[in-house]
Structures are given as structure tokens and as C-alpha cells.
Design a protein around this motif. Sequence first.
Motif, PDB file in Angstrom:
ATOM      1  N   ALA A   1       0.819  -1.217   0.000  1.00 25.32           N
ATOM      2  CA  ALA A   1       0.000   0.000   0.000  1.00 25.32           C
ATOM      3  C   ALA A   1       0.849   1.262   0.000  1.00 25.32           C
ATOM      4  O   ALA A   1       0.512   2.254  -0.651  1.00 25.32           O
ATOM      5  N   ILE A   2       1.964   1.231   0.735  1.00 24.99           N
ATOM      6  CA  ILE A   2       2.864   2.387   0.755  1.00 24.99           C
ATOM      7  C   ILE A   2       4.153   2.104  -0.022  1.00 24.99           C
ATOM      8  O   ILE A   2       5.066   2.919  -0.041  1.00 24.99           O
ATOM      9  N   TRP A   3       4.204   0.933  -0.672  1.00 28.97           N
ATOM     10  CA  TRP A   3       5.328   0.520  -1.517  1.00 28.97           C
ATOM     11  C   TRP A   3       6.643   0.701  -0.747  1.00 28.97           C
ATOM     12  O   TRP A   3       7.562   1.388  -1.197  1.00 28.97           O
ATOM     13  N   SER A   4       6.734   0.039   0.389  1.00 33.28           N
ATOM     14  CA  SER A   4       7.892   0.194   1.261  1.00 33.28           C
ATOM     15  C   SER A   4       9.172  -0.272   0.573  1.00 33.28           C
ATOM     16  O   SER A   4       9.136  -1.064  -0.373  1.00 33.28           O
ATOM     17  N   SER A   5      10.299   0.204   1.065  1.00 30.98           N
ATOM     18  CA  SER A   5      11.595  -0.143   0.469  1.00 30.98           C
ATOM     19  C   SER A   5      11.851  -1.647   0.539  1.00 30.98           C
ATOM     20  O   SER A   5      12.406  -2.238  -0.398  1.00 30.98           O
ATOM     21  N   SER A   6      11.460  -2.278   1.644  1.00 31.33           N
ATOM     22  CA  SER A   6      11.615  -3.732   1.752  1.00 31.33           C
ATOM     23  C   SER A   6      10.729  -4.441   0.727  1.00 31.33           C
ATOM     24  O   SER A   6      11.120  -5.484   0.175  1.00 31.33           O
ATOM     25  N   PHE A   7       9.557  -3.878   0.452  1.00 28.29           N
ATOM     26  CA  PHE A   7       8.652  -4.431  -0.557  1.00 28.29           C
ATOM     27  C   PHE A   7       9.311  -4.392  -1.939  1.00 28.29           C
ATOM     28  O   PHE A   7       9.229  -5.354  -2.713  1.00 28.29           O
ATOM     29  N   VAL A   8       9.991  -3.289  -2.255  1.00 28.17           N
ATOM     30  CA  VAL A   8      10.690  -3.164  -3.533  1.00 28.17           C
ATOM     31  C   VAL A   8      11.753  -4.239  -3.671  1.00 28.17           C
ATOM     32  O   VAL A   8      11.861  -4.915  -4.699  1.00 28.17           O
ATOM     33  N   LEU A   9      12.550  -4.420  -2.624  1.00 31.56           N
ATOM     34  CA  LEU A   9      13.646  -5.390  -2.674  1.00 31.56           C
ATOM     35  C   LEU A   9      13.126  -6.822  -2.788  1.00 31.56           C
ATOM     36  O   LEU A   9      13.618  -7.610  -3.612  1.00 31.56           O
TER      37      LEU A   9
END
Length: 362
Positions: A247-255
Motif C-alpha cells: 500500500a505504501i510501496w515500502s523499500s523492503s517491498f521493492v527489494l
Amino acid sequence: MAKRIESVDFLRGFTIAAMILVNTPGTWSHVYKPLLHAEWHGLTPTDLIFPFFLFIVGISIYFAYKNKSNSVETYKKVIIRSLKLIGLGLVLNWFTPYFPFIGEWETLRFPGVLQRIGIVFFISAVLYLNCSWKTILAISCSVLLGYWLFLGFMILPEGISPTFDRAPNNWAMYIDSNLLGSHMWKTDYDPEGFFSTLPSIISCLFGILVARLLDNLNNRVYLLFGTGLLLLVSGYIFNIWFPINKAIWSSSFVLVTSGWGTLILAIIYYFTDIKSIQIGSMLKYAGMNAITVYFLSSFITSIFYQVKIGENDNIHSWIYTTIYTHDFMSDKFSSLLYALTVVAFYLLLGYIMYRKKIFIKV
């Protein structure tokens, strides 16, 4: 590159098919959990779909522009394509079945999947045309780190401490609410909101970097596997401090999502491009007209929700209840079967377009 990389078309087609699958259940009241997004923090298979597509956009940018000069004509094409994507996204929002009146300005949602793709494509393409891979990597790492520090430690107005949770003092939600107001998916946040678009650009830039690796592999597929594992492990470690959150496209989500994307691409690349094993051709054909197939599926679904049949039904509900609901099947299975039928239809459409050599570039 003279020869198309089969694995890229396959992964793109698979991603589009998955998008259609999770977007068109027979009924939203009965959906298997893996086909739903995580409620907030966390990751389901459904949460992988959109970042995979942005990742593939990055791969496409690399191969489409690697021999292009920084000419006015090149930038003109980049701008036009970006505007087309944003425009198509606004058209879909204008026809969305979730608002009471078609085209009502007060409730028209500005963000959306295609809008985000358009913005991400533009910024990523410009960076690729002007920066070395080392600069792109440095920008990516800086944005991911800076996004975490801003969301996690920057004090909000009136001295309020920030949070990663779904709350008014979440910076991503705070910025979107103030900028977009009623033009959001939910009253408090939008999964394709303004601020979270920034880290989503990195999903695309990682696609560019992986494409560069892919272009120089010389069959050393273990490099792809190693890169994917590095991204994956880094993301799950980062999750300790910055939760995985679409939902907030977190940095961990990107990785993490880039890691999964790279690993899955490596597997497909090994079988299709190295071993020349033809698998999932129908997915590959849909991948060659990905945006067209996605737009048509979304547009037609909206029409199906809006066109009434009788007093209580629309086309969608009538087809679902008439053909797919039976006492010998569970509601969730019936709902899934409807979605699979829709996917099969658009895969067939992709195949027909391929056979007729129809390739629509947005």
C-alpha cells in the motif's frame, strides 16, 4: 537485440494473466486468500503482480532504448507513450463501476495502475537515457534508504510522530490525503498514490539493471539467481525495520518483489532461452500485447458491472449466477472458475492478435 528474449514475454504475459485473475472474481465476497492483497503489512502472491509488471517495464526500457540517442525524437516518443498510459488510466477510472455516476468529477479517482506505469516509465526512461548503470544503482539505493528515513523518522506537522501503520500520521497517507482529497481509492489512502510512486520507480530501475545483466549473461544464469537471492535476502532483512507493505510501496517491498521477479525470470530464462523448451506460449502471446489486453479486460469488466439486466442484476452478476453457481461447488471455487474463464478469454485474444500480427504499442 535481434532475437526476442522468450522469458521476458512469458513473464509479462504471466503477470497480465495474474492481474486479470485477481481483478475479476465471480464475486468479491468469496475469494481465496492468496488472490487477495495483504490487509496492510505482509505479502501475498497477489501483491507480487504489480511490482512484477513495473520490473518488466524496466527490462523493456533497457532493450528498447539501449541503442537510442538522447535526441528530441526519442524524448518525444517517451513523453507521448507516458501520456497515453496516463490517459488510458483516467479513462478506466472514469468508467469504473465503483463510483455511483460515470464521470462524476468530485469522485473521479486520479491515481491508478496505468497512471503509475506512465509516470514510472517516463522517469525511468529519462534516467536510463542519461545515467550509467552505476548511477542508476546509486539513485535506487539512495531513494530506498531516504524513503525509509522520511516515513519512519520525519516528524509530521504539529510535532506528531510518524508511523508505518494505516493511520493519519503515516506520511504516504498524509501527503496523498492533502494532495488528492476525495480523488483517491479509499478515503484515507490510495495504493497507487502520489508519494508511494517514488519507490515504485525503483522497481522499474531494478528491471533496467537486471536487463543489463540479462543482456550480458552468456548463459551464466547463476548470476541471475545470485542477484535475485541478494535482493530477496536484503528485503527480508530490511523488513525488520521497514515492514513489507504494498500500500505504501515500502523499500523492503521493492527489494523482496524485485528479488522474486529476478528469481522467477531466471527459472523461465533457463528453460525457454537456454534449453529452448517452449512452455506457456499462450502467456507469451498475451505478453506481446500486454497493455492492450489489460486495458480491454478492465474496460469490459467495468461495462459488465454497469449494464443492467432486469432490476437486480448486471451482466457480470447474471453470467456468474446463471453459469457458475451450483450446489456441488463451493462459492470460492465458483468465483475462481469465473475468473479463470475470463483469463482464458483474454489469452485467446492475445493469441488471435499474435496470429494476425496485430501488435498495438501504447
